[in-house]
Design a protein around this motif. Structure first.
Motif, PDB file in Angstrom:
ATOM      1  N   MET B  79     118.066  79.897  22.697  1.00 49.02           N
ATOM      2  CA  MET B  79     117.188  80.861  22.067  1.00 49.02           C
ATOM      3  C   MET B  79     118.127  82.159  21.372  1.00 49.02           C
ATOM      4  O   MET B  79     119.099  82.500  21.762  1.00 49.02           O
ATOM      5  CB  MET B  79     116.485  81.872  23.248  1.00 49.02           C
ATOM      6  N   CYS B  80     117.777  82.219  20.101  1.00 41.71           N
ATOM      7  CA  CYS B  80     118.633  83.097  19.230  1.00 41.71           C
ATOM      8  C   CYS B  80     117.899  84.460  19.533  1.00 41.71           C
ATOM      9  O   CYS B  80     116.833  84.719  19.717  1.00 41.71           O
ATOM     10  CB  CYS B  80     118.077  82.965  17.722  1.00 41.71           C
ATOM     11  N   ARG B  81     118.913  85.400  19.717  1.00 40.27           N
ATOM     12  CA  ARG B  81     118.526  86.726  20.175  1.00 40.27           C
ATOM     13  C   ARG B  81     119.297  87.837  19.338  1.00 40.27           C
ATOM     14  O   ARG B  81     119.493  88.875  19.499  1.00 40.27           O
ATOM     15  CB  ARG B  81     119.144  87.123  21.504  1.00 40.27           C
ATOM     16  N   ASN B  82     119.447  87.322  18.163  1.00 41.71           N
ATOM     17  CA  ASN B  82     120.147  88.334  16.980  1.00 41.71           C
ATOM     18  C   ASN B  82     118.590  89.108  16.691  1.00 41.71           C
ATOM     19  O   ASN B  82     117.507  88.846  16.973  1.00 41.71           O
ATOM     20  CB  ASN B  82     120.869  87.623  16.003  1.00 41.71           C
ATOM     21  N   ILE B  83     118.951  89.859  15.596  1.00 41.35           N
ATOM     22  CA  ILE B  83     118.192  90.773  15.256  1.00 41.35           C
ATOM     23  C   ILE B  83     116.794  90.429  14.618  1.00 41.35           C
ATOM     24  O   ILE B  83     115.942  91.160  15.149  1.00 41.35           O
ATOM     25  CB  ILE B  83     118.987  92.011  14.232  1.00 41.35           C
ATOM     26  N   SER B  84     116.625  89.619  13.799  1.00 42.93           N
ATOM     27  CA  SER B  84     115.512  88.967  13.258  1.00 42.93           C
ATOM     28  C   SER B  84     114.635  88.582  14.514  1.00 42.93           C
ATOM     29  O   SER B  84     113.225  88.790  14.186  1.00 42.93           O
ATOM     30  CB  SER B  84     115.601  88.072  11.776  1.00 42.93           C
ATOM     31  N   CYS B  85     115.371  87.599  15.242  1.00 43.39           N
ATOM     32  CA  CYS B  85     114.507  87.103  16.219  1.00 43.39           C
ATOM     33  C   CYS B  85     114.094  88.090  17.161  1.00 43.39           C
ATOM     34  O   CYS B  85     112.901  88.065  17.664  1.00 43.39           O
ATOM     35  CB  CYS B  85     115.319  85.898  16.575  1.00 43.39           C
ATOM     36  N   SER B  86     114.880  89.185  17.541  1.00 42.10           N
ATOM     37  CA  SER B  86     114.525  90.029  18.581  1.00 42.10           C
ATOM     38  C   SER B  86     113.403  90.820  18.019  1.00 42.10           C
ATOM     39  O   SER B  86     112.292  91.178  18.755  1.00 42.10           O
ATOM     40  CB  SER B  86     115.457  91.306  18.704  1.00 42.10           C
ATOM     41  N   GLU B 120     123.520  83.563  18.726  1.00 37.76           N
ATOM     42  CA  GLU B 120     123.560  84.447  17.806  1.00 37.76           C
ATOM     43  C   GLU B 120     122.689  83.864  16.484  1.00 37.76           C
ATOM     44  O   GLU B 120     122.766  82.588  16.679  1.00 37.76           O
ATOM     45  CB  GLU B 120     124.773  85.223  17.413  1.00 37.76           C
ATOM     46  N   CYS B 121     122.379  84.712  15.353  1.00 37.44           N
ATOM     47  CA  CYS B 121     121.548  84.156  14.378  1.00 37.44           C
ATOM     48  C   CYS B 121     122.190  82.784  13.723  1.00 37.44           C
ATOM     49  O   CYS B 121     123.109  82.322  13.499  1.00 37.44           O
ATOM     50  CB  CYS B 121     121.996  85.313  13.245  1.00 37.44           C
ATOM     51  N   LEU B 122     120.855  82.087  13.482  1.00 38.77           N
ATOM     52  CA  LEU B 122     121.071  80.720  13.246  1.00 38.77           C
ATOM     53  C   LEU B 122     120.377  80.341  11.848  1.00 38.77           C
ATOM     54  O   LEU B 122     120.061  79.387  11.379  1.00 38.77           O
ATOM     55  CB  LEU B 122     120.090  79.760  14.171  1.00 38.77           C
ATOM     56  N   GLY B 123     120.550  81.369  11.001  1.00 35.68           N
ATOM     57  CA  GLY B 123     120.025  81.318   9.680  1.00 35.68           C
ATOM     58  C   GLY B 123     118.603  80.821   9.485  1.00 35.68           C
ATOM     59  O   GLY B 123     118.129  79.986   8.772  1.00 35.68           O
ATOM     60  N   SER B 124     117.727  81.403  10.602  1.00 31.92           N
ATOM     61  CA  SER B 124     116.437  80.861  10.538  1.00 31.92           C
ATOM     62  C   SER B 124     115.655  82.303  10.673  1.00 31.92           C
ATOM     63  O   SER B 124     114.490  82.087  11.281  1.00 31.92           O
ATOM     64  CB  SER B 124     116.056  79.859  11.758  1.00 31.92           C
ATOM     65  N   CYS B 125     115.942  83.199  10.220  1.00 29.35           N
ATOM     66  CA  CYS B 125     115.336  84.681  10.460  1.00 29.35           C
ATOM     67  C   CYS B 125     113.847  84.820   9.918  1.00 29.35           C
ATOM     68  O   CYS B 125     113.012  85.437  10.197  1.00 29.35           O
ATOM     69  CB  CYS B 125     116.308  85.736  10.079  1.00 29.35           C
ATOM     70  N   GLY B 126     113.783  84.093   8.905  1.00 30.20           N
ATOM     71  CA  GLY B 126     112.574  84.094   8.180  1.00 30.20           C
ATOM     72  C   GLY B 126     111.329  83.539   8.958  1.00 30.20           C
ATOM     73  O   GLY B 126     110.051  83.308   8.569  1.00 30.20           O
ATOM     74  N   PRO B 129     110.820  83.851  16.099  1.00 30.08           N
ATOM     75  CA  PRO B 129     111.888  83.633  16.449  1.00 30.08           C
ATOM     76  C   PRO B 129     112.120  81.833  16.394  1.00 30.08           C
ATOM     77  O   PRO B 129     111.425  81.190  16.532  1.00 30.08           O
ATOM     78  CB  PRO B 129     111.766  84.340  18.010  1.00 30.08           C
ATOM     79  N   VAL B 130     113.365  81.847  16.569  1.00 29.41           N
ATOM     80  CA  VAL B 130     113.898  80.079  16.617  1.00 29.41           C
ATOM     81  C   VAL B 130     114.517  79.770  18.037  1.00 29.41           C
ATOM     82  O   VAL B 130     115.152  80.465  18.656  1.00 29.41           O
ATOM     83  CB  VAL B 130     114.720  79.986  15.500  1.00 29.41           C
ATOM     84  N   LEU B 131     113.849  78.654  18.276  1.00 26.83           N
ATOM     85  CA  LEU B 131     114.550  78.084  19.525  1.00 26.83           C
ATOM     86  C   LEU B 131     115.244  76.836  19.337  1.00 26.83           C
ATOM     87  O   LEU B 131     114.295  75.970  18.506  1.00 26.83           O
ATOM     88  CB  LEU B 131     113.346  77.902  20.682  1.00 26.83           C
TER      89      LEU B 131
HETATM   90  S1  FES Z   1     118.311  86.193  13.724  1.00 23.41           S
HETATM   91 FE1  FES Z   1     117.560  84.619  14.951  1.00 23.41          FE
HETATM   92  S2  FES Z   1     117.741  83.065  13.273  1.00 23.41           S
HETATM   93 FE2  FES Z   1     118.634  84.908  12.233  1.00 23.41          FE
END
Ligand code: FES
Ligand code: FMN
Ligand code: SF4
Lengths: 432, 154
Positions: B79-86, B120-126, B129-131
């Protein structure tokens, strides 16, 4: 779309990434023209005249970087397309890899001809799945069609491209970290000088450019530098792919002509803030760029000079929209956790500083913050300035200072009341 | 790893002759795909095959987050928990996953089916959230989609 388009100028379909479709759009005709009628020097001169600025984050002039390479110096030269795309909020190179992989390959071939490169690399982040399959598939197609290998287009020009996969490390997107990673080692950034264009991959002259920077080369060589300069502004020619995410109604990748109004882009092109909420602040170009408030973006244009004048930067084009109601203390906690996690540990100020800042912000969020913590975060942010091997230590400092300067009251409130004034929210549901 | 040597030979032929060291990352990745993790014997054999110091391979294994020295669950949920996903709910979804699976992030279920990680961010912020499940991105996730996804994983 916000302004004229250079890269996203064709409809995306189920086959638009494939060689046949690319050729039908005129693909590889520019390579043919370059090999048949231009010298390597003419190509570099055209790229320099175009004023193309790098899209990896630092906006360094591409032609200037290329000009350092000395042709006929008897050494192998290398070219690396930086497809690490690790800056949080950034996902635009992925659009090129998935939808226009042949544009990247054609551009890399033209660049390789200009720089006398026999072996070129695409360094792609390890987690990418579809983008990897698309670019690898396109490379395979190009070999089968005689566009790569011993005799490109049947001419006396040889070039190979290897798609090299990373394995999970943010600093491998930094140019020298990328090089140590392609050498099959830990991706430790290196001290400069020597510049990578003098001593890069395996100590040989190496040009590293971002995927989007390279993707622009074909158009510049096809239409000429003058045509390129007619798009955008005088100081920022061309366009930038902006990937926009966070609390925004229509997230995604947009090609924006430099000089386009910032507020119009957010409120019209991207549909405004999610759920009709009010805009609080924007991270304009990846988390390492300083936040701008809603009032600050109002008069701004999207180009390098405008954002620099406002104290921030276009960065990598990774724009993150933050709605009213979002807790900036929690937001900074996420950023500092990330930087701490990704510090490669070579430089003491970065290694110790990231850990320290992360502990402080965790303490604040845990209700144990002390009044002096805010000043401490400022001090540690500044301690990194210019004292580290790569830009990461600095970047973490800029991000932190940017948020503290504009939202200090939220930090003071959190420390005094041992809780967030905004419920600690990062997720702001539509109209919740 | 010995059965992979023909594949490695083919890979090597694509690199310039002086680039043997560069093969460490792609070979380690292939070994991990094959075995699920990288064993001590793999390190010895790969060092011998490439002619690189054993310590280089060990350093690579400890440096890069995608490499592992131990087996994990059949399905690796990241599970991505960087900023855009959070900002789009990944903290809530992570809690949901922890409750559904009865494990905390970083753990594997007792039956060896699932390992849960944060990334952390997987380049899927748009499309947050991405799993990521093993190698596959699942974008625009919500609790209903997670529940449906888990049911389909044996
Ligand atoms: S913050 Fe989750 S893919 Fe960029
Ligand atoms: C910590 C760090 C991470 C970076 N990550 C990337 C990245 O993922 N992609 C990228 O193109 N540039 C990244 N850069 C910038 C590169 O060092 C380099 O400047 C860039 O790839 C050069 O390409 P350009 O001149 O075409 O912009 C990063 C820099 C730093 C300091
Ligand atoms: S600044 Fe940080 S990430 Fe960069 S080389 Fe130094 S320790 Fe590593």
């Amino acid at each position: 779309m916000p302004g004229r388009q250079l890269l996203m100028s064709f409809p995306v379909t189920a086959t638009s990434h494939a060689l046949a479709d690319y050729r039908a759009r005129g693909g590889y005709a520019t390579l043919e023209k370059a090999l048949a009628s231009m010298t390597p020097q003419q190509i570099t001169a055209e790229v320099t005249a175009s004023g193309l600025l790098g899209h990896g984050g630092a906006a360094f002039a591409v032609g200037r970087k290329w000009s350092v390479i000395r042709l006929n110096d008897g050494q192998p030269h290398y070219l690396c397309a930086n497809a690490d795309e690790g800056e949080p909020g950034t996902f635009k190179d992925r659009w090129i890899l998935e939808n226009a992989p042949h544009l990247l390959i054609e551009s890399m071939l033209i660049a390789s001809y200009a720089l006398q490169v026999r072996n070129a690399f695409v360094y792609i982040r390890g987690e990418f799945d579809l983008p990897f399959r698309r670019i690898q598939g396109a490379v395979d197609e190009a070999y089968a069609a005689g566009l790569l290998g011993e005799r490109v287009l049947g001419r006396d020009f040889a070039c190979d491209i290897i798609v090299y996969r990373g394995a999970g490390s943010y600093v491998c997107g930094e140019a020298s970290g990328l090089i140590t990673s392609i050498e099959g080692k830990r991706g430790y950034p290196r001290n400069r000088p020597p510049r990578l264009t003098v001593r890069g991959l395996y100590q040989r002259p190496t040009v590293i450019n971002n995927v989007e920077s390279l993707a622009n080369i074909t158009g510049i060589v096809r239409d000429g530098a003058e045509a390129f300069r007619k798009v955008g502004t005088a100081k920022s020619p061309g366009t930038q792919l902006i990937s926009i995410s966070g609390h925004i109604a229509k997230p995604g990748v947009y090609e924006v002509e430099y000089g386009y109004p910032f507020a119009k882009f957010i409120h019209e092109d991207c549909g405004g803030v999610l759920g009709g909420r009010k805009l609080k602040t924007i991270i304009p170009g990846g988390i390492s760029t300083k936040v701008l408030t809603a009032a600050e973006i109002e008069p701004l244009k999207l180009d390098h000079a405008s954002l620099a004048a406002a104290g921030s930067s276009m960065g990598s084009g990774g724009m993150i929209v933050i709605a009213e109601g979002t807790c900036m203390v929690r937001l900074l906690q996420v950023l500092l956790r990330f930087y701490h996690h990704e510090s490669c540990g070579q430089c003491t100020p970065c290694r110790e500083g990231m850990g320290w800042m992360h502990r402080i912000i965790d303490r604040i969020v845990g209700g144990e913050g002390r009044p002096e913590d805010i000043e401490r975060l400022y001090e540690i942010s500044h301690a990194n300035d210019g004292t580290t091997i790569c830009g990461m230590g600095d970047a973490a400092g800029y991000a932190t200072v940017g948020i503290l300067n504009k939202f200090r009251d939220e930090f003071e409130y959190f420390i005094e009341h041992k809780r967030s004034r905004l419920g600690g929210n990062l997720e702001v549901l539509p109209n919740a | 790893m010995k059965h992979l040597i023909p594949e490695f030979d083919a890979l090597r032929a694509r690199f310039p002759a002086t680039f043997a060291s560069s093969l460490v990352l792609p070979c380690v990745r292939r070994i991990q795909e094959d075995r699920g993790f990288v064993a001590d014997s793999d390190i010895d054999e790969l060092a011998g095959y490439l002619g690189v110091p054993r310590v280089q391979i060990e350093e690579v294994l400890s440096y890069y987050t995608m490499f592992r020295r131990k087996p994990i669950g059949r399905w690796h949920l990241q599970m991505c928990r960087n900023i855009s996903c959070s900002m789009r709910g990944s903290e809530r979804l992570l809690a949901h996953l922890e409750t559904s699976l009865g494990i905390a992030a970083g753990q594997t279920t007792a039956d060896g089916r699932f390992t849960l990680s944060t990334v952390e961010c997987l380049g899927s912020c748009g499309t947050a959230p991405v799993l990521v499940v093993n190698e596959t991105y699942h974008e625009n996730m919500d609790t209903a989609r997670i529940d449906a996804l888990l049911k389909g994983l044996d």
